[in-house]
Scaffold this motif. Sequence first.
Motif, PDB file in Angstrom:
ATOM      1  N   PHE A  40       0.700  -1.142  -0.088  1.00  0.00           N
ATOM      2  CA  PHE A  40      -0.075   0.101  -0.058  1.00  0.00           C
ATOM      3  C   PHE A  40       0.819   1.148   0.069  1.00  0.00           C
ATOM      4  CE2 PHE A  40       0.408   1.853   4.373  1.00  0.00           C
ATOM      5  CZ  PHE A  40       1.171   0.839   4.937  1.00  0.00           C
TER       6      PHE A  40
ATOM      7  N   THR B 227      10.845  -0.330   7.594  1.00  0.00           N
ATOM      8  CA  THR B 227      10.879  -2.065   8.039  1.00  0.00           C
ATOM      9  C   THR B 227      10.919  -2.819   6.572  1.00  0.00           C
ATOM     10  OG1 THR B 227       8.445  -1.836   8.026  1.00  0.00           O
ATOM     11  CG2 THR B 227       9.767  -1.488  10.076  1.00  0.00           C
TER      12      THR B 227
ATOM     13  N   PHE C  61      13.905   0.262  13.806  1.00  0.00           N
ATOM     14  CA  PHE C  61      13.163   1.140  12.911  1.00  0.00           C
ATOM     15  C   PHE C  61      13.331   2.780  13.417  1.00  0.00           C
ATOM     16  CE2 PHE C  61       9.280   3.615  12.119  1.00  0.00           C
ATOM     17  CZ  PHE C  61       9.422   3.533  10.518  1.00  0.00           C
TER      18      PHE C  61
HETATM   19  C1  AN7 Z   1       2.787  -4.668   5.161  1.00  0.00           C
HETATM   20  O1  AN7 Z   1       7.814  -0.054   5.370  1.00  0.00           O
HETATM   21  O2  AN7 Z   1       6.373   1.093   8.312  1.00  0.00           O
HETATM   22  O3  AN7 Z   1       0.867   1.716  10.374  1.00  0.00           O
HETATM   23  O4  AN7 Z   1       8.682   1.171   6.924  1.00  0.00           O
HETATM   24  O5  AN7 Z   1       4.563  -2.771   5.543  1.00  0.00           O
HETATM   25  O6  AN7 Z   1       1.118   3.172   8.161  1.00  0.00           O
HETATM   26  O7  AN7 Z   1       3.001   2.148   9.518  1.00  0.00           O
HETATM   27  C2  AN7 Z   1       5.552  -0.429   6.755  1.00  0.00           C
HETATM   28  C3  AN7 Z   1       4.499  -0.564   7.583  1.00  0.00           C
HETATM   29  C4  AN7 Z   1       1.321  -2.600   7.718  1.00  0.00           C
HETATM   30  C5  AN7 Z   1       1.910  -0.535   8.963  1.00  0.00           C
HETATM   31  N1  AN7 Z   1       1.395  -3.452   6.636  1.00  0.00           N
HETATM   32  O8  AN7 Z   1       1.498   0.656   8.193  1.00  0.00           O
HETATM   33  C6  AN7 Z   1       7.575   0.692   6.356  1.00  0.00           C
HETATM   34  C7  AN7 Z   1       6.562   0.456   7.313  1.00  0.00           C
HETATM   35  C8  AN7 Z   1       2.715  -3.648   6.080  1.00  0.00           C
HETATM   36  C9  AN7 Z   1       3.673  -2.787   6.277  1.00  0.00           C
HETATM   37  C10 AN7 Z   1       2.150  -1.464   7.784  1.00  0.00           C
HETATM   38  C11 AN7 Z   1       3.359  -1.608   7.167  1.00  0.00           C
HETATM   39  P1  AN7 Z   1       1.723   2.184   8.998  1.00  0.00           P
END
Ligand code: AN7
Length: 356
Positions: free
Chosen positions: A61, A86, A135
């Motif tokens: 997303f 992450t 992170f």
């Molecule tokens: C698959 O890529 O924070 O609550 O640095 O990769 O908007 O952070 C990723 C977060 C949920 C959480 N599902 O979203 C990053 C990172 C997936 C994600 C989240 C992430 P947020």
Amino acid sequence: MTYQGLIHTYGHLLDLPLHTRTVSLLEGRTPLIKADNLARHLGGGFELFIKYEGLNPTGSFKDRGMTAAVSEALGRGATTVICASTGNTAASAAAYAARAGMKSIVLIPQGKVAAGKLAGAIAYGAQVIQIDGSFDDALTMVVEITNKHPICLVNSINPYRIEGQKTAAFEICDELGSAPDWLCLPVGNAGNITAYWAGFKQYSGLQSGLKSAFLPRLLGVQAAGAAPLVVGHAVENPETVATAIRIGKPARGEQALQAAEESKGRIIAVSDEKILDMQKLLAKLEGIWVEPASATGLAGLAEEVAGNRLKVEGLRVVAVCTGHGLKDAEIITREMRKPLVVPPRLEALEEAVLGN
Ligand code: AN7
């Protein structure tokens, strides 16, 4: 008309500066898949849809917010973007920067990023730097360096990331004709839940007389070992198998809590075991393979329904599945039994298949 991406489709609803120069990979317009088998497994009597965000161009997303953030950065003449990640934000930032002809730098926690995400960032040409820390450490560092040098920060602290990510709420409302009764989703750094709520509120404001029909209740779900918004304070050493949401100090934590409360929803935590069980269940019952973090929202829904804390009877529920299973194939392969090896003879195959 062929599809031209999110800024083209929803730009009139996004608060982007005039200097914005669209950089798009035709992100968005992801499928909303009805999940009848899983709904039945959870007790039935309600409609469940999966918003499959893993089908965005870089597999998560993050591309929604990144088209907006990189387009704004390019339009004002920035030449370099940076983020802490992450994994998914890193891959997305690297891809959009590449398309814009910009340099990208990504900071990741050492050894804690799934292979498919790291590979993406490298393939798209990012300068990848591992931090011997979390992170949260990496995020602090990118904020510091961008305060000092003309490098554009594209983490979800960047307001244009949130603008772009609102489009997922718009798509869901456009497709269902209203908001769902509940929206469940994983929460890490809390940008996405913040953006969804902003998007639903904005859309409900556009529909005079129908206000409440465009506001879902939000069920935000964290991993139990990385659940600062549930325990009520920062988590120093967050740990979870869902490495995407291994975050102890969410940048938009306050806004996430406020969104959950305003929506008459809540933020809960689920164990790693439940997350992995749901990942497998979704793949086996519906043919939808997502990465562990992306099964977290559904795992939370399942727990709430089973515990009778959330009554779904007659309701419409959307679960946001944020990233593709291919991002983290190792989580499956490292635990699997090695597939049977048979000699290249029909009788051997028959024995394996028919058991005689
Ligand atoms: C698959 O890529 O924070 O609550 O640095 O990769 O908007 O952070 C990723 C977060 C949920 C959480 N599902 O979203 C990053 C990172 C997936 C994600 C989240 C992430 P947020």
